[in-house]
Write a protein that holds these residues in place. Structure first.
Motif, PDB file in Angstrom:
ATOM      1  N   GLY A  69     -35.617  46.534 -20.867  1.00 33.84           N
ATOM      2  CA  GLY A  69     -34.739  45.992 -19.832  1.00 33.84           C
ATOM      3  C   GLY A  69     -34.968  44.507 -19.564  1.00 33.84           C
ATOM      4  N   THR A  70     -36.176  44.042 -19.809  1.00 32.27           N
ATOM      5  CA  THR A  70     -36.480  42.617 -19.615  1.00 32.27           C
ATOM      6  C   THR A  70     -35.775  41.785 -20.688  1.00 32.27           C
ATOM      7  OG1 THR A  70     -38.623  43.292 -18.740  1.00 32.27           O
ATOM      8  CG2 THR A  70     -38.392  40.980 -19.374  1.00 32.27           C
ATOM      9  N   ALA A  71     -35.834  42.254 -21.926  1.00 31.30           N
ATOM     10  CA  ALA A  71     -35.121  41.585 -23.029  1.00 31.30           C
ATOM     11  C   ALA A  71     -33.620  41.581 -22.732  1.00 31.30           C
ATOM     12  CB  ALA A  71     -35.407  42.312 -24.340  1.00 31.30           C
ATOM     13  N   THR A  94     -37.452  43.685  -5.946  1.00 28.37           N
ATOM     14  CA  THR A  94     -37.158  44.126  -7.300  1.00 28.37           C
ATOM     15  C   THR A  94     -38.392  43.952  -8.164  1.00 28.37           C
ATOM     16  OG1 THR A  94     -35.645  43.862  -9.178  1.00 28.37           O
ATOM     17  CG2 THR A  94     -36.316  41.843  -8.066  1.00 28.37           C
ATOM     18  N   PHE A  95     -38.291  44.456  -9.385  1.00 29.98           N
ATOM     19  CA  PHE A  95     -39.333  44.190 -10.373  1.00 29.98           C
ATOM     20  C   PHE A  95     -39.203  42.724 -10.812  1.00 29.98           C
ATOM     21  CE2 PHE A  95     -40.924  44.524 -14.832  1.00 29.98           C
ATOM     22  CZ  PHE A  95     -42.225  44.826 -14.504  1.00 29.98           C
ATOM     23  N   ALA A  96     -40.342  42.114 -11.125  1.00 32.14           N
ATOM     24  CA  ALA A  96     -40.380  40.670 -11.402  1.00 32.14           C
ATOM     25  C   ALA A  96     -39.379  40.216 -12.472  1.00 32.14           C
ATOM     26  CB  ALA A  96     -41.795  40.272 -11.812  1.00 32.14           C
ATOM     27  N   ALA A 139     -27.757  40.656  -9.511  1.00 28.01           N
ATOM     28  CA  ALA A 139     -27.751  41.621  -8.406  1.00 28.01           C
ATOM     29  C   ALA A 139     -28.352  42.929  -8.913  1.00 28.01           C
ATOM     30  CB  ALA A 139     -26.330  41.833  -7.911  1.00 28.01           C
ATOM     31  N   VAL A 140     -29.333  43.423  -8.188  1.00 22.73           N
ATOM     32  CA  VAL A 140     -30.071  44.618  -8.624  1.00 22.73           C
ATOM     33  C   VAL A 140     -29.582  45.844  -7.834  1.00 22.73           C
ATOM     34  CG1 VAL A 140     -32.377  45.673  -8.788  1.00 22.73           C
ATOM     35  CG2 VAL A 140     -32.103  43.194  -9.097  1.00 22.73           C
ATOM     36  N   ASP A 141     -29.224  46.895  -8.534  1.00 23.79           N
ATOM     37  CA  ASP A 141     -28.848  48.154  -7.871  1.00 23.79           C
ATOM     38  C   ASP A 141     -30.146  48.866  -7.492  1.00 23.79           C
ATOM     39  OD1 ASP A 141     -26.039  47.805  -8.487  1.00 23.79           O
ATOM     40  OD2 ASP A 141     -26.539  48.377 -10.528  1.00 23.79           O
ATOM     41  N   GLU A 165     -25.437  42.183 -13.424  1.00 26.68           N
ATOM     42  CA  GLU A 165     -25.914  43.330 -12.644  1.00 26.68           C
ATOM     43  C   GLU A 165     -27.137  43.903 -13.343  1.00 26.68           C
ATOM     44  OE1 GLU A 165     -22.926  46.329 -12.114  1.00 26.68           O
ATOM     45  OE2 GLU A 165     -24.103  47.406 -10.617  1.00 26.68           O
ATOM     46  N   ASP A 166     -28.280  43.821 -12.658  1.00 23.57           N
ATOM     47  CA  ASP A 166     -29.496  44.448 -13.188  1.00 23.57           C
ATOM     48  C   ASP A 166     -29.449  45.907 -12.733  1.00 23.57           C
ATOM     49  OD1 ASP A 166     -31.975  45.476 -13.701  1.00 23.57           O
ATOM     50  OD2 ASP A 166     -33.106  43.774 -12.906  1.00 23.57           O
ATOM     51  N   ALA A 167     -28.982  46.744 -13.654  1.00 20.42           N
ATOM     52  CA  ALA A 167     -28.792  48.166 -13.340  1.00 20.42           C
ATOM     53  C   ALA A 167     -29.903  49.005 -13.976  1.00 20.42           C
ATOM     54  CB  ALA A 167     -27.418  48.620 -13.804  1.00 20.42           C
ATOM     55  N   PHE A 191     -34.686  51.564 -20.181  1.00 18.89           N
ATOM     56  CA  PHE A 191     -34.952  52.961 -20.537  1.00 18.89           C
ATOM     57  C   PHE A 191     -36.451  53.250 -20.599  1.00 18.89           C
ATOM     58  CE2 PHE A 191     -30.836  51.847 -22.738  1.00 18.89           C
ATOM     59  CZ  PHE A 191     -30.031  52.396 -21.754  1.00 18.89           C
ATOM     60  N   HIS A 192     -37.176  52.610 -19.683  1.00 13.67           N
ATOM     61  CA  HIS A 192     -38.596  52.896 -19.492  1.00 13.67           C
ATOM     62  C   HIS A 192     -38.735  54.361 -19.016  1.00 13.67           C
ATOM     63  CE1 HIS A 192     -42.361  52.935 -17.181  1.00 13.67           C
ATOM     64  NE2 HIS A 192     -42.775  52.020 -18.050  1.00 13.67           N
ATOM     65  N   PRO A 193     -39.851  55.028 -19.326  1.00 10.44           N
ATOM     66  CA  PRO A 193     -39.965  56.459 -19.005  1.00 10.44           C
ATOM     67  C   PRO A 193     -39.759  56.871 -17.542  1.00 10.44           C
ATOM     68  CG  PRO A 193     -41.685  55.807 -20.517  1.00 10.44           C
ATOM     69  CD  PRO A 193     -40.978  54.557 -20.139  1.00 10.44           C
ATOM     70  N   HIS A 338     -42.344  50.176  -4.158  1.00 11.93           N
ATOM     71  CA  HIS A 338     -41.336  49.368  -4.856  1.00 11.93           C
ATOM     72  C   HIS A 338     -40.595  48.538  -3.821  1.00 11.93           C
ATOM     73  CE1 HIS A 338     -41.892  52.882  -7.562  1.00 11.93           C
ATOM     74  NE2 HIS A 338     -41.859  51.946  -8.484  1.00 11.93           N
ATOM     75  N   TYR A 339     -40.866  47.277  -3.747  1.00 10.19           N
ATOM     76  CA  TYR A 339     -41.724  46.415  -4.541  1.00 10.19           C
ATOM     77  C   TYR A 339     -42.382  45.406  -3.616  1.00 10.19           C
ATOM     78  CZ  TYR A 339     -39.079  47.953  -8.678  1.00 10.19           C
ATOM     79  OH  TYR A 339     -38.489  48.699  -9.670  1.00 10.19           O
ATOM     80  N   VAL A 340     -43.452  44.791  -4.075  1.00 10.23           N
ATOM     81  CA  VAL A 340     -43.982  43.597  -3.409  1.00 10.23           C
ATOM     82  C   VAL A 340     -42.921  42.505  -3.615  1.00 10.23           C
ATOM     83  CG1 VAL A 340     -45.824  41.866  -3.460  1.00 10.23           C
ATOM     84  CG2 VAL A 340     -46.339  44.264  -4.015  1.00 10.23           C
TER      85      VAL A 340
HETATM   86  C1  LIG Z   1     -34.988  46.375 -11.422  1.00  8.62           C
HETATM   87  C2  LIG Z   1     -35.640  46.235 -12.767  1.00  8.62           C
HETATM   88  N1  LIG Z   1     -35.211  45.276 -13.604  1.00  8.62           N
HETATM   89  C3  LIG Z   1     -35.744  45.117 -14.829  1.00  8.62           C
HETATM   90  C4  LIG Z   1     -36.749  45.928 -15.289  1.00  8.62           C
HETATM   91  C5  LIG Z   1     -37.341  45.681 -16.624  1.00  8.62           C
HETATM   92  O1  LIG Z   1     -37.175  46.749 -17.505  1.00  8.62           O
HETATM   93  P1  LIG Z   1     -38.229  47.023 -18.670  1.00  8.62           P
HETATM   94  O2  LIG Z   1     -39.465  47.586 -18.070  1.00  8.62           O
HETATM   95  O3  LIG Z   1     -37.503  48.025 -19.533  1.00  8.62           O
HETATM   96  O4  LIG Z   1     -38.464  45.741 -19.376  1.00  8.62           O
HETATM   97  C6  LIG Z   1     -37.220  46.951 -14.472  1.00  8.62           C
HETATM   98  C7  LIG Z   1     -38.281  47.837 -14.952  1.00  8.62           C
HETATM   99  O5  LIG Z   1     -39.115  48.346 -14.300  1.00  8.62           O
HETATM  100  C8  LIG Z   1     -36.663  47.112 -13.175  1.00  8.62           C
HETATM  101  O6  LIG Z   1     -37.094  48.058 -12.339  1.00  8.62           O
END
Ligand SMILES: Cc1ncc(COP(=O)(O)O)c(C=O)c1O
Length: 398
Positions: A69-71, A94-96, A139-141, A165-167, A191-193, A338-340
């Motif tokens: 998801g980061t890529a 959100t995640f960094a 924008a993060v869902d 959209e960061d979904a 698609f992290h576990p 979820h999350y600092v």
């Molecule tokens: C909101 C959000 N964006 C992006 C990511 C990044 O995804 P990935 O861990 O697959 O790189 C995550 C993963 O935890 C996430 O929760």
């Protein structure tokens, strides 16, 4: 009152339950084994099959499967033309990676605050943070609930911004009946576990725009093309000839992961249905506990919830969030936070971000805790979690 395990009482459960967990069955294992026995373990038919299946599921015109998801976010930002000197507005809750993707491109993440009830990015705060340098909104869902698309779309159109959209949390969620993936200019999945479907690792970038798709497709594989129409100097040396026409990366997914994801996608509707059932059980139980605040749902979002967050009303409790978390853990219910807020991290502090810039997100952060939510949970598991929350609240009620 039942004595807490942390104080020497009997545990609610004998075995630990975690906040999230994948569902892998024999069909998934068979799908991976078939690919391992085939001619292609990467760049093969399963990647194509997964991309087409994702297009069909979401209704998006184009889907590109990537390594994570980061890529996916990095590809989205490059395709959006984000670069040095630009600003990208995102949420701190959100995640960094949602903010880091702007830094990768030399741009500056700007944090807009969130709404006190939905925890999603606040359109009014977005509007207040727009400058001449703003190029896009990520924008993060959050937890899977769709952001306020109508308002964000209108802001993006008015200010000529790209709506990303960061979904990562929100595959299978719909907004006004439309699947996430078919709404923003560019949508990314993870698609992290712990996410709703998994490839071990994996991600995807979706768009309805042909020009954006072309860039995403190029950038995820070195900026290299085999298509003569895209080549700048189509000198046909021979069938081996390809051209690098922009700077890209190796963000490809393997066919092994894609095979797993094809199999997982077939179960997505069932996963969503079970997640919704569990959310309903939790909502009903926690409505009886005034010390627990639950996330508000907007009617437009039919949410496939990735995380279930309880927010402690600390004024009604005699414990800290840490004490509550440790008490849950001692009962064998392992929560997570979820999350600092992203800009609290030392890296962001060194970049000059100050604490206090998003007071609502910081206030929400103080009381939140993600409790177990995944489709493999049995009704007994769900009841154990409810019993644990009720027991801990009961012990710390003021
Ligand atoms: C909101 C959000 N964006 C992006 C990511 C990044 O995804 P990935 O861990 O697959 O790189 C995550 C993963 O935890 C996430 O929760």
């Amino acid at each position: 009152m039942e004595k807490l395990a942390i104080n020497g009482g009997t545990l609610v459960r004998d075995t630990k339950i975690y906040y999230g967990k994948q569902w892998i069955d024999e069909q998934d294992i068979q799908a991976v084994a078939d690919t391992l026995r085939s001619d292609y373990v990467t760049c093969g038919p399963k990647t194509q099959e997964f991309e087409r299946a994702l297009e069909q599921y979401t209704g998006a015109k184009h889907a590109v499967a990537v390594s994570n998801g980061t890529a996916a976010l990095h590809c989205a930002c490059i395709a959006a033309g984000i670069g040095e000197g630009d600003e990208v507005i995102t949420t701190p809750l959100t995640f960094a990676a949602s903010a880091n993707c702007a830094l990768y491109c030399g741009a500056r993440p700007v944090f807009a605050d969130v709404e006190m009830d939905t925890y999603n990015i606040d359109p009014e705060s977005i509007e207040a943070k727009i400058t001449d340098r703003t190029k896009a909104i990520v924008a993060v869902d959050f937890t899977g609930q769709a952001v306020k698309h109508k308002k964000i779309r209108e802001i993006c159109d008015r200010h000529h911004l790209v709506f990303i959209e960061d979904a990562a949390h929100a595959i299978a969620t719909t907004y006004d009946g439309v699947q996430v993936g078919n709404l923003a200019d560019i949508t990314t999945f993870s698609f992290h576990p712990v996410k709703t479907i998994t490839g071990g690792e994996g991600g995807a970038v979706l768009t309805n725009d042909d020009a954006l798709y072309q860039k995403i497709n190029l950038v995820h594989t070195h900026g290299i093309t085999h298509d003569p129409i895209l080549m700048e100097e189509p000198v046909h040396e021979g069938p081996w000839y390809y051209e690098q026409i922009m700077l890209g990366y190796n963000y490809r997914i393997t066919d092994i992961q894609a095979a797993l994801l094809c199999s997982q996608l077939k179960k997505l509707d069932a996963f969503k249905a079970r997640r919704k059932q569990i959310v309903q059980m939790y909502d009903e139980a926690f409505a009886k506990l005034p010390e627990i605040i639950v996330q508000k749902e907007i009617p437009e979002s039919d949410t496939c919830r990735h995380l279930y967050i309880i927010r402690l009303d600390l004024e009604k409790l005699s414990c800290t969030r840490r004490e509550f978390f440790d008490a849950m853990s001692a009962e064998n219910v392992q929560c997570q936070i979820h999350y600092v807020p992203v800009y609290w991290f030392p890296y962001y502090q060194k970049l000059g971000y100050e604490k206090g810039i998003c007071p609502v997100a910081e206030e929400i952060y103080k009381g939140i805790m993600s409790i177990p939510l995944y489709p493999k949970m049995t009704d007994k598991d769900v009841q154990d979690v409810i019993q644990t929350v009720t027991k801990v609240v009961g012990n710390y009620r003021r």
